[in-house]
Motif scaffolding. Structure first.
Motif, PDB file in Angstrom:
ATOM      1  N   SER A 186       0.844  -1.189   0.000  1.00  0.00           N
ATOM      2  CA  SER A 186       0.000   0.000   0.000  1.00  0.00           C
ATOM      3  C   SER A 186       0.883   1.244   0.000  1.00  0.00           C
ATOM      4  O   SER A 186       1.962   1.236   0.589  1.00  0.00           O
ATOM      5  N   ILE A 187       0.407   2.283  -0.657  1.00  0.00           N
ATOM      6  CA  ILE A 187       1.087   3.578  -0.627  1.00  0.00           C
ATOM      7  C   ILE A 187       0.209   4.552   0.135  1.00  0.00           C
ATOM      8  O   ILE A 187      -0.911   4.841  -0.283  1.00  0.00           O
ATOM      9  N   TYR A 188       0.702   5.034   1.263  1.00  0.00           N
ATOM     10  CA  TYR A 188      -0.083   5.917   2.107  1.00  0.00           C
ATOM     11  C   TYR A 188      -0.076   7.355   1.603  1.00  0.00           C
ATOM     12  O   TYR A 188      -1.061   8.075   1.774  1.00  0.00           O
ATOM     13  N   ALA A 189       1.012   7.758   1.012  1.00  0.00           N
ATOM     14  CA  ALA A 189       1.112   9.112   0.499  1.00  0.00           C
ATOM     15  C   ALA A 189       2.254   9.180  -0.497  1.00  0.00           C
ATOM     16  O   ALA A 189       3.211   8.397  -0.414  1.00  0.00           O
ATOM     17  N   MET A 190       2.124  10.110  -1.427  1.00  0.00           N
ATOM     18  CA  MET A 190       3.198  10.379  -2.376  1.00  0.00           C
ATOM     19  C   MET A 190       3.378  11.884  -2.459  1.00  0.00           C
ATOM     20  O   MET A 190       2.456  12.653  -2.141  1.00  0.00           O
ATOM     21  N   GLY A 191       4.553  12.275  -2.880  1.00  0.00           N
ATOM     22  CA  GLY A 191       4.786  13.706  -2.955  1.00  0.00           C
ATOM     23  C   GLY A 191       5.911  14.066  -3.891  1.00  0.00           C
ATOM     24  O   GLY A 191       6.681  13.199  -4.326  1.00  0.00           O
ATOM     25  N   TRP A 192       5.961  15.340  -4.191  1.00  0.00           N
ATOM     26  CA  TRP A 192       7.038  15.910  -5.000  1.00  0.00           C
ATOM     27  C   TRP A 192       7.793  16.930  -4.166  1.00  0.00           C
ATOM     28  O   TRP A 192       7.184  17.738  -3.437  1.00  0.00           O
ATOM     29  N   TYR A 193       9.104  16.889  -4.308  1.00  0.00           N
ATOM     30  CA  TYR A 193       9.987  17.829  -3.642  1.00  0.00           C
ATOM     31  C   TYR A 193      10.949  18.379  -4.679  1.00  0.00           C
ATOM     32  O   TYR A 193      11.213  17.729  -5.693  1.00  0.00           O
ATOM     33  N   LEU A 194      11.460  19.572  -4.436  1.00  0.00           N
ATOM     34  CA  LEU A 194      12.450  20.118  -5.351  1.00  0.00           C
ATOM     35  C   LEU A 194      13.693  20.541  -4.589  1.00  0.00           C
ATOM     36  O   LEU A 194      13.643  20.829  -3.377  1.00  0.00           O
ATOM     37  N   GLN A 195      14.787  20.534  -5.303  1.00  0.00           N
ATOM     38  CA  GLN A 195      16.048  21.003  -4.728  1.00  0.00           C
ATOM     39  C   GLN A 195      16.763  21.849  -5.764  1.00  0.00           C
ATOM     40  O   GLN A 195      17.180  21.343  -6.818  1.00  0.00           O
ATOM     41  N   ALA A 196      16.862  23.127  -5.469  1.00  0.00           N
ATOM     42  CA  ALA A 196      17.587  24.046  -6.338  1.00  0.00           C
ATOM     43  C   ALA A 196      19.065  24.028  -5.963  1.00  0.00           C
ATOM     44  O   ALA A 196      19.413  23.668  -4.833  1.00  0.00           O
ATOM     45  N   PRO A 197      19.938  24.426  -6.878  1.00  0.00           N
ATOM     46  CA  PRO A 197      21.378  24.409  -6.578  1.00  0.00           C
ATOM     47  C   PRO A 197      21.713  25.209  -5.327  1.00  0.00           C
ATOM     48  O   PRO A 197      21.290  26.356  -5.178  1.00  0.00           O
ATOM     49  N   GLY A 198      22.461  24.583  -4.430  1.00  0.00           N
ATOM     50  CA  GLY A 198      22.895  25.248  -3.214  1.00  0.00           C
ATOM     51  C   GLY A 198      21.837  25.402  -2.153  1.00  0.00           C
ATOM     52  O   GLY A 198      22.067  26.056  -1.134  1.00  0.00           O
ATOM     53  N   LYS A 199      20.669  24.804  -2.377  1.00  0.00           N
ATOM     54  CA  LYS A 199      19.586  24.939  -1.406  1.00  0.00           C
ATOM     55  C   LYS A 199      19.132  23.581  -0.906  1.00  0.00           C
ATOM     56  O   LYS A 199      19.440  22.544  -1.492  1.00  0.00           O
ATOM     57  N   GLN A 200      18.384  23.613   0.190  1.00  0.00           N
ATOM     58  CA  GLN A 200      17.859  22.366   0.750  1.00  0.00           C
ATOM     59  C   GLN A 200      16.645  21.885  -0.051  1.00  0.00           C
ATOM     60  O   GLN A 200      15.968  22.669  -0.718  1.00  0.00           O
ATOM     61  N   ARG A 201      16.373  20.592   0.044  1.00  0.00           N
ATOM     62  CA  ARG A 201      15.200  20.024  -0.594  1.00  0.00           C
ATOM     63  C   ARG A 201      13.952  20.555   0.116  1.00  0.00           C
ATOM     64  O   ARG A 201      13.907  20.634   1.338  1.00  0.00           O
ATOM     65  N   GLU A 202      12.945  20.913  -0.688  1.00  0.00           N
ATOM     66  CA  GLU A 202      11.740  21.466  -0.101  1.00  0.00           C
ATOM     67  C   GLU A 202      10.494  20.880  -0.745  1.00  0.00           C
ATOM     68  O   GLU A 202      10.507  20.423  -1.882  1.00  0.00           O
ATOM     69  N   LEU A 203       9.421  20.942   0.010  1.00  0.00           N
ATOM     70  CA  LEU A 203       8.156  20.390  -0.428  1.00  0.00           C
ATOM     71  C   LEU A 203       7.570  21.160  -1.599  1.00  0.00           C
ATOM     72  O   LEU A 203       7.598  22.399  -1.622  1.00  0.00           O
ATOM     73  N   VAL A 204       7.039  20.422  -2.572  1.00  0.00           N
ATOM     74  CA  VAL A 204       6.252  21.028  -3.640  1.00  0.00           C
ATOM     75  C   VAL A 204       4.776  20.701  -3.426  1.00  0.00           C
ATOM     76  O   VAL A 204       3.929  21.588  -3.341  1.00  0.00           O
ATOM     77  N   ALA A 205       4.479  19.407  -3.326  1.00  0.00           N
ATOM     78  CA  ALA A 205       3.090  18.985  -3.153  1.00  0.00           C
ATOM     79  C   ALA A 205       3.061  17.558  -2.655  1.00  0.00           C
ATOM     80  O   ALA A 205       3.961  16.771  -2.953  1.00  0.00           O
ATOM     81  N   THR A 206       2.021  17.237  -1.884  1.00  0.00           N
ATOM     82  CA  THR A 206       1.813  15.870  -1.431  1.00  0.00           C
ATOM     83  C   THR A 206       0.365  15.457  -1.652  1.00  0.00           C
ATOM     84  O   THR A 206      -0.536  16.307  -1.751  1.00  0.00           O
ATOM     85  N   LEU A 207       0.161  14.148  -1.732  1.00  0.00           N
ATOM     86  CA  LEU A 207      -1.168  13.585  -1.965  1.00  0.00           C
ATOM     87  C   LEU A 207      -1.287  12.309  -1.148  1.00  0.00           C
ATOM     88  O   LEU A 207      -0.477  11.397  -1.313  1.00  0.00           O
ATOM     89  N   THR A 208      -2.284  12.257  -0.264  1.00  0.00           N
ATOM     90  CA  THR A 208      -2.477  11.062   0.546  1.00  0.00           C
ATOM     91  C   THR A 208      -3.332  10.048  -0.199  1.00  0.00           C
ATOM     92  O   THR A 208      -3.989  10.380  -1.206  1.00  0.00           O
ATOM     93  N   ASP A 209      -3.382   8.827   0.329  1.00  0.00           N
ATOM     94  CA  ASP A 209      -4.219   7.812  -0.312  1.00  0.00           C
ATOM     95  C   ASP A 209      -5.690   8.146  -0.161  1.00  0.00           C
ATOM     96  O   ASP A 209      -6.525   7.574  -0.871  1.00  0.00           O
ATOM     97  N   GLY A 210      -6.003   9.052   0.735  1.00  0.00           N
ATOM     98  CA  GLY A 210      -7.376   9.498   0.888  1.00  0.00           C
ATOM     99  C   GLY A 210      -7.729  10.673   0.001  1.00  0.00           C
ATOM    100  O   GLY A 210      -8.863  11.179   0.038  1.00  0.00           O
ATOM    101  N   GLY A 211      -6.772  11.120  -0.785  1.00  0.00           N
ATOM    102  CA  GLY A 211      -7.044  12.191  -1.736  1.00  0.00           C
ATOM    103  C   GLY A 211      -6.784  13.592  -1.221  1.00  0.00           C
ATOM    104  O   GLY A 211      -7.114  14.577  -1.881  1.00  0.00           O
ATOM    105  N   VAL A 212      -6.175  13.696  -0.038  1.00  0.00           N
ATOM    106  CA  VAL A 212      -5.893  15.018   0.518  1.00  0.00           C
ATOM    107  C   VAL A 212      -4.602  15.555  -0.092  1.00  0.00           C
ATOM    108  O   VAL A 212      -3.584  14.872  -0.113  1.00  0.00           O
TER     109      VAL A 212
END
Length: 121
Positions: A30-56
């Motif tokens: 089962s996959i409880y949640a999936m998401g996208w993150y981005l990392q720009a040069p010289g910066k930390q990885r940060e959240l773009v968007a997430t989606l739970t298995d419940g559609g949130v």
């Protein structure tokens, strides 16, 4: 073992669109949640968007109204990115919170290798 593979990155002009895909495969119960993150040069990885298995969904303020996260029934997640600007340039990573099959039960976070998105004229 669970594998995440991103695709769809590339070079696009400002104002353009791209659609990223992330395919999850392997020993998945089962996959409880999936998401996208981005990392720009010289910066930390940060959240773009997430989606739970419940559609949130949850979006970073910087992408609200421009990006849309979705998922199909085959464990493939998408990120539709519209109205792209140079500030969106980064490596985009797929993430999944997965319950694996088999015993012992294992729930873990997995990451893809990333796909480069470059927004430039």
């Amino acid at each position: 073992q669970v594998r995440l593979v991103e695709s769809g990155g590339g070079l696009v002009q400002p104002g353009g669109s791209l659609r990223l895909s992330c395919a999850a495969s392997g020993s998945i119960f089962s996959i409880y949640a999936m998401g996208w993150y981005l990392q720009a040069p010289g910066k930390q990885r940060e959240l773009v968007a997430t989606l739970t298995d419940g559609g949130v969904t949850n979006y970073a303020d910087s992408v609200k109204g421009r990006f849309t996260i979705s998922r199909d029934n085959a464990n493939v997640m998408y990120l539709q990115m519209n109205s792209l600007s140079p500030e969106d340039t980064a490596v985009y990573f797929c993430n999944a919170d997965v319950q694996s099959r088999g015993w012992p039960l294992v729930r873990a976070d997995y990451w893809g290798q990333g796909t480069q998105v470059t927004v430039s004229s």
